[in-house]
Design a protein around this motif. Structure first.
Motif, short mmCIF file in Angstrom:
data_model
loop_
_atom_site.label_atom_id
_atom_site.label_comp_id
_atom_site.label_asym_id
_atom_site.label_seq_id
_atom_site.Cartn_x
_atom_site.Cartn_y
_atom_site.Cartn_z
N GLY A 9 0.82 -1.21 0.00
CA GLY A 9 0.00 0.00 0.00
C GLY A 9 0.85 1.26 0.00
O GLY A 9 0.54 2.24 -0.68
N ALA A 10 1.93 1.25 0.76
CA ALA A 10 2.84 2.41 0.80
C ALA A 10 3.47 2.64 -0.56
O ALA A 10 3.54 3.78 -1.03
CB ALA A 10 3.92 2.19 1.87
N TYR A 11 3.90 1.58 -1.22
CA TYR A 11 4.50 1.72 -2.55
C TYR A 11 3.45 2.23 -3.54
O TYR A 11 3.72 3.09 -4.37
CB TYR A 11 5.08 0.40 -3.05
N LYS A 12 2.26 1.66 -3.47
CA LYS A 12 1.18 2.05 -4.40
C LYS A 12 0.87 3.54 -4.26
O LYS A 12 0.76 4.25 -5.26
CB LYS A 12 -0.06 1.21 -4.14
N ARG A 13 0.72 4.02 -3.03
CA ARG A 13 0.43 5.44 -2.82
C ARG A 13 1.56 6.33 -3.30
O ARG A 13 1.35 7.37 -3.94
CB ARG A 13 0.12 5.71 -1.35
N ALA A 14 2.79 5.91 -3.02
CA ALA A 14 3.95 6.70 -3.44
C ALA A 14 4.03 6.77 -4.96
O ALA A 14 4.28 7.83 -5.54
CB ALA A 14 5.23 6.11 -2.86
#
Length: 95
Positions: free
Chosen positions: A82-87
């Motif tokens: 999720g963190a990678y996707k948002r970034a």
């Protein structure tokens, strides 16, 4: 051509993201294979507030770039991915 860097990965990623924004030298791929003494990927490499996610949001990767991360079996991937996707979304990547 392959180049391997040894050092603080989050700091390296942030420096390279800055370089990419200045001279268009974004990466085709980023491979993360790092663990602390307990066998966990350090938070700076997966949390949304960590250096890697910040670098991704600032254009570390080319438009069709790839992030590959080695997590141990049993790791809850939901917050990490999720963190990678948002970034990446912040950098303009399509979902």
């Amino acid at each position: 051509r392959l180049r391997v860097e040894v050092g603080d990965g989050a700091e390296f990623a942030l420096r390279r993201a800055q370089d990419a924004s200045e001279n268009g030298s974004a990466y085709d791929a980023v491979v993360i294979d790092t663990f602390d003494a307990q066998g966990n990927v350090p938070e700076a490499m997966w949390k949304r507030t960590g250096g890697l996610a910040e670098a991704l949001s600032k254009g570390l990767l080319k438009e069709r770039g790839v992030v590959a991360v080695n997590f141990l079996p049993g790791t809850d991937l939901t917050p990490r991915l999720g963190a990678y996707k948002r970034a990446l979304a912040e950098a303009g990547a399509a979902p």
